[in-house]
Design a protein around this motif. Structure first.
Motif, PDB file in Angstrom:
ATOM      1  N   LYS A  21      59.207 -58.347 -14.815  1.00 43.53           N
ATOM      2  CA  LYS A  21      59.549 -59.559 -15.493  1.00 43.53           C
ATOM      3  C   LYS A  21      59.878 -60.735 -14.299  1.00 43.53           C
ATOM      4  CE  LYS A  21      62.548 -61.864 -18.899  1.00 43.53           C
ATOM      5  NZ  LYS A  21      63.596 -61.707 -19.748  1.00 43.53           N
ATOM      6  N   ASN A  22      60.540 -60.527 -13.280  1.00 43.11           N
ATOM      7  CA  ASN A  22      60.958 -61.221 -12.611  1.00 43.11           C
ATOM      8  C   ASN A  22      60.755 -61.082 -11.225  1.00 43.11           C
ATOM      9  OD1 ASN A  22      62.572 -62.825 -14.606  1.00 43.11           O
ATOM     10  ND2 ASN A  22      63.910 -61.174 -14.650  1.00 43.11           N
ATOM     11  N   TYR A  23      60.274 -59.905 -10.783  1.00 39.54           N
ATOM     12  CA  TYR A  23      60.099 -59.815  -9.029  1.00 39.54           C
ATOM     13  C   TYR A  23      58.737 -59.199  -8.739  1.00 39.54           C
ATOM     14  CZ  TYR A  23      65.249 -59.018  -9.576  1.00 39.54           C
ATOM     15  OH  TYR A  23      66.658 -59.443  -9.639  1.00 39.54           O
ATOM     16  N   THR A  24      57.620 -59.466  -9.555  1.00 37.30           N
ATOM     17  CA  THR A  24      56.410 -59.377  -8.981  1.00 37.30           C
ATOM     18  C   THR A  24      55.913 -60.667  -8.361  1.00 37.30           C
ATOM     19  OG1 THR A  24      55.147 -60.231 -11.068  1.00 37.30           O
ATOM     20  CG2 THR A  24      55.606 -58.052 -10.884  1.00 37.30           C
ATOM     21  N   VAL A  25      54.866 -60.579  -7.319  1.00 31.72           N
ATOM     22  CA  VAL A  25      54.389 -61.498  -6.605  1.00 31.72           C
ATOM     23  C   VAL A  25      53.190 -62.045  -7.570  1.00 31.72           C
ATOM     24  CG1 VAL A  25      54.596 -60.651  -4.651  1.00 31.72           C
ATOM     25  CG2 VAL A  25      52.587 -60.220  -5.808  1.00 31.72           C
ATOM     26  N   PRO A  26      53.047 -63.443  -7.452  1.00 32.00           N
ATOM     27  CA  PRO A  26      51.763 -64.052  -8.110  1.00 32.00           C
ATOM     28  C   PRO A  26      50.794 -63.351  -8.097  1.00 32.00           C
ATOM     29  CG  PRO A  26      53.025 -65.855  -6.951  1.00 32.00           C
ATOM     30  CD  PRO A  26      53.539 -64.486  -6.531  1.00 32.00           C
ATOM     31  N   GLU A  27      49.849 -63.385  -9.360  1.00 34.70           N
ATOM     32  CA  GLU A  27      48.802 -62.474  -9.521  1.00 34.70           C
ATOM     33  C   GLU A  27      47.550 -62.843  -8.285  1.00 34.70           C
ATOM     34  OE1 GLU A  27      47.715 -60.782 -13.643  1.00 34.70           O
ATOM     35  OE2 GLU A  27      48.441 -62.765 -13.843  1.00 34.70           O
ATOM     36  N   ASN A  28      47.542 -64.096  -8.218  1.00 30.67           N
ATOM     37  CA  ASN A  28      46.712 -64.599  -7.021  1.00 30.67           C
ATOM     38  C   ASN A  28      47.120 -64.734  -5.620  1.00 30.67           C
ATOM     39  OD1 ASN A  28      48.338 -66.706  -7.419  1.00 30.67           O
ATOM     40  ND2 ASN A  28      46.947 -68.235  -7.596  1.00 30.67           N
ATOM     41  N   ALA A  29      48.150 -63.791  -5.194  1.00 32.90           N
ATOM     42  CA  ALA A  29      48.662 -64.155  -3.793  1.00 32.90           C
ATOM     43  C   ALA A  29      47.639 -63.373  -2.955  1.00 32.90           C
ATOM     44  CB  ALA A  29      49.999 -63.207  -4.093  1.00 32.90           C
ATOM     45  N   PRO A  30      47.538 -63.963  -1.780  1.00 32.66           N
ATOM     46  CA  PRO A  30      46.465 -63.656  -0.877  1.00 32.66           C
ATOM     47  C   PRO A  30      46.788 -62.339  -0.074  1.00 32.66           C
ATOM     48  CG  PRO A  30      47.601 -65.572  -0.055  1.00 32.66           C
ATOM     49  CD  PRO A  30      48.135 -65.359  -1.154  1.00 32.66           C
ATOM     50  N   HIS A  31      47.992 -61.638  -0.260  1.00 31.25           N
ATOM     51  CA  HIS A  31      48.582 -60.702   0.595  1.00 31.25           C
ATOM     52  C   HIS A  31      48.251 -59.542  -0.155  1.00 31.25           C
ATOM     53  CE1 HIS A  31      51.985 -60.775  -1.744  1.00 31.25           C
ATOM     54  NE2 HIS A  31      52.268 -62.088  -1.317  1.00 31.25           N
ATOM     55  N   PRO A  32      48.446 -58.215   0.445  1.00 31.67           N
ATOM     56  CA  PRO A  32      48.200 -57.114  -0.330  1.00 31.67           C
ATOM     57  C   PRO A  32      49.562 -56.524  -1.051  1.00 31.67           C
ATOM     58  CG  PRO A  32      48.286 -56.669   1.931  1.00 31.67           C
ATOM     59  CD  PRO A  32      48.359 -57.874   1.843  1.00 31.67           C
ATOM     60  N   PHE A  33      50.502 -57.066  -1.328  1.00 31.96           N
ATOM     61  CA  PHE A  33      51.699 -56.642  -1.949  1.00 31.96           C
ATOM     62  C   PHE A  33      51.894 -56.749  -3.295  1.00 31.96           C
ATOM     63  CE2 PHE A  33      52.545 -57.570   2.507  1.00 31.96           C
ATOM     64  CZ  PHE A  33      52.951 -56.247   3.200  1.00 31.96           C
ATOM     65  N   ILE A  34      52.673 -56.035  -3.925  1.00 29.46           N
ATOM     66  CA  ILE A  34      52.826 -56.205  -5.508  1.00 29.46           C
ATOM     67  C   ILE A  34      54.207 -56.921  -5.923  1.00 29.46           C
ATOM     68  CG2 ILE A  34      52.959 -54.856  -7.467  1.00 29.46           C
ATOM     69  CD1 ILE A  34      51.064 -52.721  -5.921  1.00 29.46           C
ATOM     70  N   ASP A  71      56.533 -51.216  -2.995  1.00 29.50           N
ATOM     71  CA  ASP A  71      55.498 -51.044  -3.905  1.00 29.50           C
ATOM     72  C   ASP A  71      55.111 -49.675  -4.003  1.00 29.50           C
ATOM     73  OD1 ASP A  71      55.074 -53.689  -3.788  1.00 29.50           O
ATOM     74  OD2 ASP A  71      53.553 -54.010  -2.191  1.00 29.50           O
ATOM     75  N   TYR A  72      55.186 -48.824  -3.074  1.00 31.58           N
ATOM     76  CA  TYR A  72      54.641 -47.294  -3.024  1.00 31.58           C
ATOM     77  C   TYR A  72      55.484 -46.703  -4.251  1.00 31.58           C
ATOM     78  CZ  TYR A  72      54.309 -42.606  -2.114  1.00 31.58           C
ATOM     79  OH  TYR A  72      53.894 -41.251  -2.071  1.00 31.58           O
ATOM     80  N   TYR A  73      56.868 -46.676  -4.010  1.00 26.85           N
ATOM     81  CA  TYR A  73      57.786 -46.237  -5.165  1.00 26.85           C
ATOM     82  C   TYR A  73      57.625 -46.721  -6.262  1.00 26.85           C
ATOM     83  CZ  TYR A  73      59.264 -43.395  -1.195  1.00 26.85           C
ATOM     84  OH  TYR A  73      59.192 -42.550  -0.196  1.00 26.85           O
ATOM     85  N   PHE A  74      57.385 -48.174  -6.331  1.00 27.84           N
ATOM     86  CA  PHE A  74      57.142 -48.921  -7.870  1.00 27.84           C
ATOM     87  C   PHE A  74      56.083 -47.932  -8.498  1.00 27.84           C
ATOM     88  CE2 PHE A  74      55.004 -52.407 -10.223  1.00 27.84           C
ATOM     89  CZ  PHE A  74      56.124 -52.349 -11.082  1.00 27.84           C
ATOM     90  N   ILE A  75      54.889 -47.914  -7.782  1.00 24.24           N
ATOM     91  CA  ILE A  75      53.746 -47.398  -8.562  1.00 24.24           C
ATOM     92  C   ILE A  75      54.129 -46.105  -8.890  1.00 24.24           C
ATOM     93  CG2 ILE A  75      51.342 -47.084  -8.640  1.00 24.24           C
ATOM     94  CD1 ILE A  75      51.077 -49.319  -6.397  1.00 24.24           C
ATOM     95  N   GLU A  76      54.763 -45.125  -8.099  1.00 27.19           N
ATOM     96  CA  GLU A  76      55.068 -43.859  -8.187  1.00 27.19           C
ATOM     97  C   GLU A  76      55.981 -43.679  -9.410  1.00 27.19           C
ATOM     98  OE1 GLU A  76      56.312 -40.539  -5.124  1.00 27.19           O
ATOM     99  OE2 GLU A  76      58.236 -41.242  -5.948  1.00 27.19           O
ATOM    100  N   ALA A  77      56.962 -44.693  -9.533  1.00 27.13           N
ATOM    101  CA  ALA A  77      57.735 -44.763 -10.742  1.00 27.13           C
ATOM    102  C   ALA A  77      57.044 -44.823 -11.984  1.00 27.13           C
ATOM    103  CB  ALA A  77      58.728 -45.577 -10.647  1.00 27.13           C
TER     104      ALA A  77
END
Length: 423
Positions: free
Chosen positions: A372-385, A407-413
């Protein structure tokens, strides 16, 4: 009497004035009308832009988290190149690139493997393979304890998902390298080699995370020495790293000749006696994982006690995304999303071993709030989430930025949540 010519001239002048006034009046009304049209059009355009942006924001926050992850990974084709592992963002917005020897090098390959697991996209798999093999030189790097972070996150996931024996060979050689840092007298793996003028044999709570590589090596090779090292390291950490309230010290320094504790300090927390947030998360995750492999009930009890400490702490924010240190003062409280993602991933596993339903609920709340509040913009030019992690606050380094291990432990979760949902 006026002559006819004079009368005509006066009439013509009056008529000219009347026409001029009418034209001026008409032009004034026209300008007013045009101004109103411009105002209305601009207002509509601004409103439309605001509505579009609001819709985009809503789309980002309401999207399926797994779809969002896959979309982010696909949207930025970050080419594999030695020495360019994406770690975080610099203050100027550029990607901080690090070599394979950096402790974070395994996380981006791990992100790609997790994204492949979610999507089955062969293009993502190809990128994961390319980035993973760039970590291979670390298999013989005996100057670091971070072999688990680097090798297990990359080669560990690669082998798990492909059963390729070449990946397993790297895992086993890496485990053998990590084992060389074990001191039988201390009963621990040495963490760091720097700061020798102060520390003799430093062990950090983070080191619990690297034990998984050793446990897996025993499963893959049948060599119980790796298991024994990991088990003893966890037991020594259990004995010396925790205060009575179940908060953790960051660094415990030992005498390598006697095994006695020399000092208990911090390196990334606000003070020696404070509770550095990511350190608490490492401990929670590490002892949960150690229980998975050993079934030692003391490890499970410690993980449960760490959970109780964290989620009953008065400084834990309502959205469950902790400040960088549980004891941070009010004027120095950036969040640490990385601590939250490690915590959420650990809680999904710990909830499977425990009767406490709050653990699963807290993990779900963390993931929902992150989306809800901590993701990067969907069109961000860098590879982070995810945004808003804190790496090393005492050095004011990587503060309130995206960081690869978050990002790694977010996807793992998310994967662990999905697995539990399917049961």
């Amino acid at each position: 009497m006026q002559t006819i010519e004079a009368a005509l001239e006066q009439y013509s002048r009056a008529a000219f004035y009347r026409i001029t006034i009418q034209i001026h009046f008409f032009m004034s009304k026209l300008l007013v009308a045009l101004s109103l049209v411009v105002i209305v059009v601009c207002h509509q355009a601004c409103t439309s832009n605001q509505e579009t942006q609001a819709a985009e924001n809503q789309k980002s926050t309401s999207a399926n988290p797994l779809d969002f992850v896959i979309s982010r990974v696909k949207s930025v084709d970050y080419p594999a190149r030695a020495g360019a592992f994406p770690r975080s963002l610099e203050p100027n917005g550029e990607v901080r690139k690090v070599p394979s020897k950096d402790w974070t090098s395994g996380f981006y390959p791990g992100v790609l493997w997790y994204a492949f697991e979610l999507s089955k996209d062969p293009a993502i798999k190809k990128r994961a393979e390319e980035w993973t093999w760039l970590v291979e030189p670390e298999k013989t790097n005996d100057r670091t304890h971070d072999m688990g972070f680097k090798i297990n996150c990359s080669f560990g996931n690669a082998y798990r998902l492909t059963s390729n024996e070449d990946y397993k060979a790297v895992i086993l050689e890496s485990a053998a390298t990590l084992a060389t840092r074990y001191n039988d007298t201390v009963g621990c793996i040495r963490s760091w080699d720097f700061n020798r003028e102060t520390w003799d044999f430093p062990v950090i709570i983070d080191n619990m995370m690297n034990l998984e590589l050793l446990f897996l090596a025993t499963q893959y090779a049948g060599d119980s020495s790796y298991y024994d090292i990991a088990y003893q390291h966890a037991k020594t950490t259990l004995e010396n790293h925790f205060r009575e309230d179940n908060s953790s010290y960051h660094v415990v320094d030992y005498d390598p000749e006697t095994g006695e504790v020399r000092m208990k300090v911090t390196h990334q927390g606000i003070s020696d006696e404070s509770s550095w947030a990511r350190g608490q998360a490492w401990g929670l995750y590490g002892f949960t994982m150690a229980y998975r492999f050993t079934k030692d009930s003391s490890f499970l009890k410690k993980a449960q006690a760490i959970y109780q400490y964290m989620f009953s702490h008065p400084s834990l924010p309502g959205d469950l995304i902790p400040y960088w240190d549980y004891d941070a003062p009010d004027d120095n409280k950036p969040r640490d999303v990385s601590a939250a993602t490690v915590t959420a991933s650990a809680l999904y596993e710990l909830s499977d071993f425990s009767a406490n339903s709050n653990m699963r609920e807290h993990a779900d709340q963390i993931l929902a709030n992150l989306m809800k509040n901590y993701t990067v913009p969907e069109n961000a030019p860098h590879p982070f989430i995810l945004d808003h992690s804190t790496g090393n606050m005492p050095k004011t380094d990587e503060v309130d930025v995206p960081i690869s291990y978050a990002d790694y432990y977010f996807i793992e979760a998310l994967l662990r949540q999905k697995e539990l949902d399917l049961r």
